[in-house]
Design a protein around this motif. Structure first.
Motif, PDB file in Angstrom:
ATOM      1  N   UNK A  73       0.824  -1.207   0.000  1.00 40.14           N
ATOM      2  CA  UNK A  73       0.000   0.000   0.000  1.00 40.14           C
ATOM      3  C   UNK A  73       0.869   1.273   0.000  1.00 40.14           C
ATOM      4  N   UNK A  74       1.895   1.268  -0.852  1.00 39.59           N
ATOM      5  CA  UNK A  74       2.825   2.399  -0.951  1.00 39.59           C
ATOM      6  C   UNK A  74       2.106   3.599  -1.555  1.00 39.59           C
ATOM      7  N   UNK A  75       2.238   4.755  -0.901  1.00 41.43           N
ATOM      8  CA  UNK A  75       1.624   5.992  -1.391  1.00 41.43           C
ATOM      9  C   UNK A  75       2.666   7.006  -1.853  1.00 41.43           C
ATOM     10  N   UNK A  76       3.918   6.822  -1.398  1.00 47.03           N
ATOM     11  CA  UNK A  76       4.992   7.752  -1.726  1.00 47.03           C
ATOM     12  C   UNK A  76       6.270   6.977  -2.042  1.00 47.03           C
ATOM     13  N   UNK A  77       6.990   7.441  -3.045  1.00 51.47           N
ATOM     14  CA  UNK A  77       8.261   6.822  -3.407  1.00 51.47           C
ATOM     15  C   UNK A  77       9.341   7.894  -3.457  1.00 51.47           C
ATOM     16  N   UNK A  78      10.440   7.607  -2.767  1.00 54.88           N
ATOM     17  CA  UNK A  78      11.626   8.450  -2.801  1.00 54.88           C
ATOM     18  C   UNK A  78      12.719   7.624  -3.478  1.00 54.88           C
ATOM     19  N   UNK A  79      13.105   8.039  -4.663  1.00 54.26           N
ATOM     20  CA  UNK A  79      14.121   7.344  -5.442  1.00 54.26           C
ATOM     21  C   UNK A  79      15.460   8.038  -5.221  1.00 54.26           C
ATOM     22  N   UNK A  80      16.370   7.365  -4.520  1.00 56.60           N
ATOM     23  CA  UNK A  80      17.682   7.936  -4.226  1.00 56.60           C
ATOM     24  C   UNK A  80      18.670   7.709  -5.368  1.00 56.60           C
ATOM     25  N   UNK A  81      18.212   7.090  -6.447  1.00 52.93           N
ATOM     26  CA  UNK A  81      19.072   6.827  -7.605  1.00 52.93           C
ATOM     27  C   UNK A  81      18.445   7.386  -8.878  1.00 52.93           C
ATOM     28  N   UNK A  82      17.693   8.462  -8.725  1.00 51.76           N
ATOM     29  CA  UNK A  82      17.028   9.072  -9.878  1.00 51.76           C
ATOM     30  C   UNK A  82      18.080   9.596 -10.855  1.00 51.76           C
ATOM     31  N   UNK A  83      17.787   9.430 -12.109  1.00 54.62           N
ATOM     32  CA  UNK A  83      18.666   9.969 -13.152  1.00 54.62           C
ATOM     33  C   UNK A  83      17.817  10.859 -14.027  1.00 54.62           C
ATOM     34  N   UNK A  84      18.342  12.011 -14.376  1.00 57.23           N
ATOM     35  CA  UNK A  84      17.527  12.981 -15.117  1.00 57.23           C
ATOM     36  C   UNK A  84      17.030  12.442 -16.451  1.00 57.23           C
ATOM     37  N   UNK A  85      17.669  11.399 -16.972  1.00 56.08           N
ATOM     38  CA  UNK A  85      17.204  10.813 -18.228  1.00 56.08           C
ATOM     39  C   UNK A  85      16.087   9.805 -18.015  1.00 56.08           C
ATOM     40  N   UNK A  86      15.926   9.340 -16.787  1.00 55.50           N
ATOM     41  CA  UNK A  86      14.859   8.371 -16.492  1.00 55.50           C
ATOM     42  C   UNK A  86      13.534   9.094 -16.317  1.00 55.50           C
ATOM     43  N   UNK A  87      12.513   8.504 -16.835  1.00 53.19           N
ATOM     44  CA  UNK A  87      11.182   9.051 -16.639  1.00 53.19           C
ATOM     45  C   UNK A  87      10.556   8.422 -15.400  1.00 53.19           C
ATOM     46  N   UNK A  88       9.696   9.159 -14.760  1.00 51.95           N
ATOM     47  CA  UNK A  88       8.944   8.612 -13.636  1.00 51.95           C
ATOM     48  C   UNK A  88       7.960   7.603 -14.218  1.00 51.95           C
ATOM     49  N   UNK A  89       7.924   6.386 -13.679  1.00 57.50           N
ATOM     50  CA  UNK A  89       6.993   5.386 -14.223  1.00 57.50           C
ATOM     51  C   UNK A  89       5.558   5.910 -14.274  1.00 57.50           C
TER      52      UNK A  89
END
Length: 194
Positions: A73-89
Motif C-alpha cells: 500500500x505504498x503511497x509515496x516513493x523516494x528514489x535515491x538513484x534518480x537519473x535525469x534521463x529516467x522518466x517517472x513510471x
C-alpha cells in the motif's frame, strides 16, 4: 557512548533492546565500528522491507513492481538513484503514488548530506499524512538506507547507532564509508555534547 536500540512501542515485540557502544567522536574509528554493527544485520531476502512503521527500504525492482507496491500500500516513493534521463513510471500516476527523485551517486566522495533535510521532510510529510513510503535506490542498501537513517535521526530524534540498530534488524544495509562519515557528522550536529 552507550546506546540502546529504540523502536516505536508497537514494533518492539521482539527481544529486549541491546546496548551498543560506539564512540562517534573519532570519525575514522566510528566508521569501522558502524560497519561491524551493520554486518550483524538481517540478510536481504526480499526486494523491499519495512524498517520503521510504514517506511520501507527497497531496490529498483521494488519500485516498479505494481503488485508489491499495492501489497505494501505504498503511497509515496523516494528514489535515491534518480537519473535525469529516467522518466517517472507512468503507473505511479494511475496508482496515486507521489514521487520524489534525488540524483545521488553511490560514491564515497558524493555529498549525500545535502539531501538529508529534503528527504526527511518528504518522508515525514508522507508518514504524518497516513502514507506509506518506499525509499529505494539500485540495490537498496546504501543510498536509500542513508536517507532513511538521516530521517530517523532528524525527525525521530534517534542517535545514529540507534537508527542503525532499528533498521539493520529489518533489512541488511551497508551505506558506503563516505555516507557513514556524513551520518556521523549529522549525529554530532543534532546531538552536540552528547
Amino acid at each position: 557512548m552507550s546506546y540502546t536500540s529504540k523502536l516505536p512501542p508497537s514494533w518492539n515485540d521482539g527481544p529486549p533492546p541491546r546496548k551498543v557502544e560506539i564512540d562517534l567522536s573519532s570519525p575514522g574509528l566510528a566508521v569501522v565500528e558502524l560497519e561491524r554493527l551493520l554486518f550483524t544485520g538481517r540478510a536481504i531476502v526480499s526486494h523491499a522491507d519495512e524498517v520503521w512503521p510504514r517506511l520501507y527500504i527497497g531496490d529498483k525492482h521494488s519500485a516498479v513492481n505494481r503488485a508489491d507496491l499495492s501489497q505494501h500500500r505504498i503511497t509515496h516513493i523516494l528514489n535515491a538513484a534518480h537519473h535525469k534521463l529516467n522518466e517517472v513510471p507512468a503507473m505511479y500516476g494511475s496508482m496515486g503514488v507521489t514521487y520524489m527523485g534525488i540524483q545521488a551517486r553511490d560514491a564515497t566522495d558524493y555529498d549525500m548530506s545535502c539531501n538529508f533535510q529534503m528527504a526527511s521532510d518528504f518522508i515525514h510529510s508522507a508518514l504524518n499524512g497516513g502514507g506509506r513510503v518506499l525509499v529505494h535506490c539500485h540495490v537498496g542498501v546504501s543510498r536509500s538506507a542513508t536517507l532513511v537513517l538521516a530521517y530517523l535521526m532528524i525527525r525521530q530524534k534517534l542517535r545514529l547507532v540507534e537508527a542503525v540498530c532499528a533498521v539493520k534488524d529489518n533489512r541488511g544495509i551497508v551505506p558506503n564509508r563516505g555516507f557513514l562519515r556524513q551520518l556521523c557528522a549529522l549525529d554530532r550536529e543534532l546531538f552536540p555534547g552528547k
